[in-house]
Motif scaffolding. Structure first.
Motif, short mmCIF file in Angstrom:
data_model
loop_
_atom_site.label_atom_id
_atom_site.label_comp_id
_atom_site.label_asym_id
_atom_site.label_seq_id
_atom_site.Cartn_x
_atom_site.Cartn_y
_atom_site.Cartn_z
N ARG A 200 0.83 -1.21 0.00
CA ARG A 200 0.00 0.00 0.00
C ARG A 200 0.87 1.26 0.00
O ARG A 200 0.56 2.23 -0.69
N ILE A 201 1.96 1.25 0.76
CA ILE A 201 2.85 2.40 0.80
C ILE A 201 3.42 2.69 -0.59
O ILE A 201 3.47 3.84 -1.04
N GLN A 202 3.85 1.65 -1.28
CA GLN A 202 4.38 1.83 -2.64
C GLN A 202 3.31 2.34 -3.59
O GLN A 202 3.59 3.16 -4.48
N GLU A 203 2.09 1.88 -3.40
CA GLU A 203 0.98 2.34 -4.24
C GLU A 203 0.73 3.83 -4.03
O GLU A 203 0.55 4.59 -4.99
N VAL A 204 0.74 4.27 -2.76
CA VAL A 204 0.52 5.68 -2.46
C VAL A 204 1.67 6.53 -2.98
O VAL A 204 1.48 7.62 -3.51
N ARG A 205 2.89 6.03 -2.86
CA ARG A 205 4.07 6.80 -3.28
C ARG A 205 4.10 7.03 -4.78
O ARG A 205 4.79 7.93 -5.26
N LYS A 206 3.36 6.25 -5.54
CA LYS A 206 3.31 6.46 -6.99
C LYS A 206 2.53 7.72 -7.35
O LYS A 206 2.64 8.23 -8.46
N ARG A 207 1.74 8.24 -6.40
CA ARG A 207 0.96 9.45 -6.68
C ARG A 207 1.87 10.68 -6.83
O ARG A 207 1.55 11.62 -7.55
N TYR A 208 2.97 10.68 -6.09
CA TYR A 208 3.88 11.83 -6.09
C TYR A 208 5.27 11.32 -5.74
O TYR A 208 5.41 10.51 -4.83
N PRO A 209 6.29 11.76 -6.45
CA PRO A 209 7.64 11.21 -6.22
C PRO A 209 8.24 11.64 -4.88
O PRO A 209 8.77 12.74 -4.75
N LEU A 210 8.16 10.77 -3.87
CA LEU A 210 8.75 11.04 -2.57
C LEU A 210 10.18 10.52 -2.56
O LEU A 210 10.41 9.32 -2.64
N TYR B 298 2.42 8.98 4.27
CA TYR B 298 2.53 8.99 2.81
C TYR B 298 1.26 9.57 2.19
O TYR B 298 1.32 10.32 1.21
N LEU B 299 0.11 9.24 2.77
CA LEU B 299 -1.14 9.82 2.29
C LEU B 299 -1.12 11.33 2.46
O LEU B 299 -1.53 12.08 1.56
N GLN B 300 -0.65 11.79 3.62
CA GLN B 300 -0.64 13.23 3.87
C GLN B 300 0.30 13.97 2.91
O GLN B 300 -0.09 14.95 2.28
N LEU B 301 1.53 13.50 2.80
CA LEU B 301 2.53 14.25 2.04
C LEU B 301 2.29 14.18 0.53
O LEU B 301 2.52 15.16 -0.17
N THR B 302 1.84 13.04 0.02
CA THR B 302 1.55 12.99 -1.42
C THR B 302 0.37 13.89 -1.76
O THR B 302 0.22 14.30 -2.92
N THR B 303 -0.44 14.22 -0.77
CA THR B 303 -1.58 15.11 -0.99
C THR B 303 -1.19 16.58 -0.85
O THR B 303 -1.59 17.42 -1.65
N VAL B 304 -0.36 16.89 0.19
CA VAL B 304 -0.11 18.30 0.51
C VAL B 304 1.13 18.88 -0.17
O VAL B 304 1.20 20.10 -0.38
N LEU B 305 2.10 18.06 -0.53
CA LEU B 305 3.33 18.62 -1.11
C LEU B 305 3.10 19.33 -2.45
O LEU B 305 3.70 20.38 -2.69
N PRO B 306 2.25 18.81 -3.34
CA PRO B 306 1.97 19.58 -4.56
C PRO B 306 1.37 20.95 -4.24
O PRO B 306 1.66 21.94 -4.92
N MET B 307 0.54 21.02 -3.19
CA MET B 307 -0.05 22.29 -2.77
C MET B 307 1.03 23.23 -2.25
O MET B 307 1.01 24.43 -2.56
N LEU B 308 1.97 22.72 -1.47
CA LEU B 308 3.07 23.54 -0.96
C LEU B 308 3.90 24.09 -2.11
O LEU B 308 4.22 25.29 -2.13
N ARG B 309 4.24 23.26 -3.06
CA ARG B 309 5.03 23.72 -4.22
C ARG B 309 4.27 24.81 -4.98
O ARG B 309 4.85 25.81 -5.40
#
Length: 219
Positions: free
Chosen positions: A67-77, A188-199
């Motif tokens: 699941r972690i790998q699946e979520v990480r595909k949403r945004y390159p962590l 991972y859910l939080q950061l893949t969601t919020v990091l694009p917003m921060l950028r």
């Protein structure tokens, strides 16, 4: 056009992701306070939940790799270590040493992630915008503890900016949780969601700065 950015963190492993997400936007230094910062439970119930999170997360991390790998595909962590020459170590972000470094580095933007509480008097001394992601990981995990708290299948994370009246929400976004999500997948859910917003907000701030500079030159 980028601006000098200082990232202020504690010893939380997810701050690496934040560093790499905004590094190319102008991050020059990272000021890191010693030791991890933990959420302080406000009740006995929260304390029990917090202890459960602490002991259950390593096991959940092991069983949730797919699941972690699946979520990480949403945004390159990116989890590569922060270059040591970019890190300035301090005992506390409230120390005079921290303020001395910030005066010397003269950032045009400060991003705060997973640190201990910073005194408002210190924040008010800083002449540049200060952004942070909320809730903290520990608080967010408590809020997302749907098995006990019976909350809906989503929770919120916010991007906030410091003002003289306190933290002001710039934008909020919903984190959608799946049936297999748990304490280990939440960061991972939080950061893949919020990091694009921060950028996006940092890039917008850079655009405004560039426009003002062009107007000044034309004048």
């Amino acid at each position: 056009m980028t601006r000098p950015i200082v990232l202020m963190i504690s010893d939380h492993h997810t701050s690496i992701f934040v560093y790499h997400a905004i590094r190319n936007l102008g991050v020059t230094h990272v000021i890191q306070e010693d030791g991890p910062t933990e959420h302080r439970p406000q009740s006995l119930k929260e304390w029990f939940i917090h202890q459960y999170i602490r002991w259950a997360t390593p096991f959940m991390r092991w069983t949730s790799q797919k699941r972690i790998q699946e979520v990480r595909k949403r945004y390159p962590l990116n989890d590569l270590s922060i270059p040591p020459h970019h890190i300035i170590h301090v005992s506390s972000l409230n120390d005079d040493k921290t303020m001395m470094w910030l005066e010397k580095l003269a950032p045009e933007l400060i991003v705060v992630h997973e640190t201990g509480p910073i005194e408002p008097s210190r924040l008010n001394q800083l002449p540049c915008p200060i952004l942070t992601i909320r809730p903290s990981m520990a608080e967010g995990q408590l809020q997302a503890y749907w098995a006990i708290q019976h909350q809906p299948s989503f929770c919120e994370t916010t991007l906030e900016q410091w003002t003289t009246q306190g933290w002001r929400v710039l934008e909020r976004v919903v984190i959608y949780k799946g049936g297999t999500d748990n304490f280990a997948t939440y960061p991972y859910l939080q950061l893949t969601t919020v990091l694009p917003m921060l950028r996006r907000h940092i890039e917008a701030m850079d655009s405004v700065k560039t426009d003002h500079r062009q107007i000044k030159v034309q004048a």
